[in-house]
Every structure is written in structure tokens, then in C-alpha cells.
Design a protein around this motif. Structure first.
Motif, short mmCIF file in Angstrom:
data_model
loop_
_atom_site.label_atom_id
_atom_site.label_comp_id
_atom_site.label_asym_id
_atom_site.label_seq_id
_atom_site.Cartn_x
_atom_site.Cartn_y
_atom_site.Cartn_z
N ARG A 46 0.81 -1.13 -0.05
CA ARG A 46 -0.01 0.00 0.12
C ARG A 46 0.86 1.30 0.10
NH1 ARG A 46 -5.13 -0.42 -0.30
NH2 ARG A 46 -5.54 1.18 0.92
N ILE A 47 0.70 2.16 -0.87
CA ILE A 47 1.29 3.43 -0.92
C ILE A 47 0.55 4.30 -0.86
CG2 ILE A 47 3.27 2.40 -2.34
CD1 ILE A 47 1.66 3.77 -4.99
N PRO A 48 0.74 5.81 -0.66
CA PRO A 48 0.03 6.74 -0.49
C PRO A 48 -0.75 7.31 -1.97
CG PRO A 48 2.10 7.63 0.41
CD PRO A 48 2.13 6.09 -0.29
N GLY A 49 -2.12 7.53 -1.72
CA GLY A 49 -2.56 7.64 -3.10
C GLY A 49 -3.13 9.13 -2.94
N HIS A 50 -3.27 9.88 -1.84
CA HIS A 50 -3.36 11.23 -1.93
C HIS A 50 -2.75 11.67 -0.66
CE1 HIS A 50 -6.18 14.47 -1.07
NE2 HIS A 50 -6.27 14.58 -2.35
N PHE A 51 -2.61 13.03 -0.95
CA PHE A 51 -1.89 13.98 0.18
C PHE A 51 -2.96 14.86 0.76
CE2 PHE A 51 1.61 12.01 -1.70
CZ PHE A 51 2.29 11.67 -0.46
N GLY A 52 -3.30 15.05 1.98
CA GLY A 52 -4.21 16.23 2.68
C GLY A 52 -3.49 17.52 2.65
N ASP A 58 -3.45 10.83 3.25
CA ASP A 58 -5.06 10.70 3.90
C ASP A 58 -5.69 9.57 3.08
OD1 ASP A 58 -5.82 12.25 1.72
OD2 ASP A 58 -6.53 13.82 2.63
N ALA A 59 -4.95 9.02 2.12
CA ALA A 59 -5.66 7.91 1.42
C ALA A 59 -4.60 6.93 1.08
CB ALA A 59 -6.52 8.27 0.41
N TYR A 60 -4.57 5.92 0.98
CA TYR A 60 -3.64 4.59 0.23
C TYR A 60 -4.44 4.17 -0.69
CZ TYR A 60 -1.02 6.19 4.32
OH TYR A 60 -0.15 6.72 5.26
N SER A 61 -3.32 3.47 -1.63
CA SER A 61 -3.73 2.76 -2.66
C SER A 61 -2.73 1.61 -3.01
CB SER A 61 -3.92 3.62 -4.01
OG SER A 61 -2.62 4.03 -4.41
N ASN A 62 -3.09 0.72 -3.94
CA ASN A 62 -2.23 -0.43 -4.38
C ASN A 62 -1.10 -0.02 -5.04
OD1 ASN A 62 -4.28 -2.34 -3.22
ND2 ASN A 62 -5.23 -2.30 -5.05
N ARG A 63 0.07 -0.56 -4.94
CA ARG A 63 1.42 -0.33 -5.44
C ARG A 63 1.31 -0.50 -6.96
NH1 ARG A 63 6.43 -4.49 -4.79
NH2 ARG A 63 4.92 -5.85 -5.60
N SER A 64 0.49 -1.02 -7.56
CA SER A 64 0.34 -1.10 -8.90
C SER A 64 -0.21 0.45 -9.39
CB SER A 64 -0.73 -2.09 -9.30
OG SER A 64 -1.77 -1.88 -8.83
N ASP A 65 -0.85 1.25 -8.66
CA ASP A 65 -1.31 2.63 -8.87
C ASP A 65 -0.18 3.50 -9.22
OD1 ASP A 65 -3.90 1.69 -8.55
OD2 ASP A 65 -4.27 2.86 -6.68
N THR A 130 5.48 10.26 -3.83
CA THR A 130 5.07 8.98 -3.35
C THR A 130 5.88 7.79 -2.92
OG1 THR A 130 3.05 9.52 -4.85
CG2 THR A 130 3.21 6.98 -4.21
N ILE A 131 6.96 7.91 -3.82
CA ILE A 131 7.95 6.87 -3.37
C ILE A 131 8.59 7.10 -2.17
CG2 ILE A 131 10.13 5.62 -4.23
CD1 ILE A 131 9.16 6.08 -7.45
N GLU A 132 9.08 8.56 -2.09
CA GLU A 132 9.72 8.65 -0.94
C GLU A 132 8.88 8.43 0.41
OE1 GLU A 132 13.10 10.28 -0.38
OE2 GLU A 132 12.90 8.93 -2.38
#
Length: 168
Positions: A46-52, A58-65, A130-132
Motif C-alpha cells: 500500500r502506497i500513499p494515493g492522496h495527500f491532504g 490521507d488515502a492509500y492505494s495499491n502499489r500498482s497505482d 509517493t515513492i519517498e
């Protein structure tokens, strides 16, 4: 549309600056692909999918995203590069004549390609961040970078409008 068909079919050559922008844009797309390949094995599921607004995920998504960054960079590069070949059909706030066509087309193409580069840089920065954060090497985005790139887009558009108005 009829007026656009009657516009001069001038194809000004790329300037050295435009060639430089193309090289940097293409290198940035390649860097996006490289970052994804390099980081893939070290990313959690799971990686960050959105930053507040506070800069924290504040939201996470799959690595494939993460693949959306390089894929969208490639698509944007190809689409906007093709779009920049059809400056004759763009909307202009003034008449395009035989005398001003080459200047107007060159300025419009320059703006489009510069905005393409800034878009690719925004995607590249988002991917890197996102990677960092996913690998716990950073805590959240530096919103100033995104704001700076957006301001560059607005400033670029303003500079284009002034230059194109003078080139009428």
C-alpha cells in the motif's frame, strides 16, 4: 471553422529552445519510467494515493497505482507533442495572416510544449514524492513545489499572451 481552414499552412522550424524543451521532456518521461522500475521492489503493498492539505497521506492505494505516473507521462508526452503539430487549427484571439502566421504558430507551439514539460515535471514530482513517503524517506509533500509549478504554468500563459499580442 472556415476561417481556420483558410489560415496559412506555415510550419516554422523548431528553435534551439524548443529542441531543448523536447529533450528535457523526453528525459523526464524516461526518468519517470526509471524511478518506477527502481523503486518497485522496495515499495510496500500500500502506497500513499492522496495527500491532504497538511501534507500527510490521507488515502492509500495499491502499489500498482504507481504505474499511472509513467503511463500518464508517456500518454501526455505523445498527445501534446502531436497536438503541437496542429497550431494552424488552434483558437487565437486575433486574426492569423500571412504576415504573422509563422510567429503566432511558433509562439503557440512553444507554449504548448512548455506546458507539456511542466505537466510532466508535476507528474514526476508526484511519483518521486509517493515513492519517498511509501519507503519512509520523507513525511509528506512540499506543497510549494506543486504551487511553484502551477504558478509557472500561469506565468507562462501570461508571457505567451503578451508576446503573441505583440506579434500580431
Amino acid at each position: 471553422m472556415h476561417e481556420r481552414k483558410r489560415r496559412p499552412a506555415v510550419r516554422p522550424p523548431l528553435s534551439p529552445l524548443e529542441i531543448g524543451i523536447e529533450i528535457v521532456a523526453l528525459a523526464s518521461v524516461a526518468l519517470s519510467i526509471y524511478l518506477t522500475v527502481q523503486a518497485w521492489a522496495t515499495l510496500p503493498a500500500r502506497i500513499p494515493g492522496h495527500f491532504g492539505l497538511a501534507g500527510q497521506p490521507d488515502a492509500y492505494s495499491n502499489r500498482s497505482d504507481l504505474l499511472f505516473y509513467p503511463i500518464f507521462s508517456v500518454i501526455a508526452y505523445i498527445f501534446i507533442t502531436l497536438l503541437s503539430c496542429f497550431t494552424r487549427f488552434f483558437n487565437y484571439p486575433w486574426a492569423i495572416t500571412e504576415e504573422n502566421a509563422a510567429r503566432q504558430y511558433r509562439l503557440a507551439r512553444g507554449l504548448i510544449n512548455w506546458l507539456k514539460l511542466l505537466l510532466i515535471w508535476m507528474l514526476l514530482y508526484g511519483e518521486w514524492l509517493t515513492i519517498e513517503v511509501a519507503t519512509q524517506q520523507a513525511t509528506g509533500p512540499g506543497a510549494l513545489v506543486f504551487i511553484g509549478l502551477l504558478l509557472c504554468m500561469l506565468l507562462s500563459t501570461a508571457v505567451y499572451i503578451v508576446a503573441a499580442r505583440r506579434a500580431r
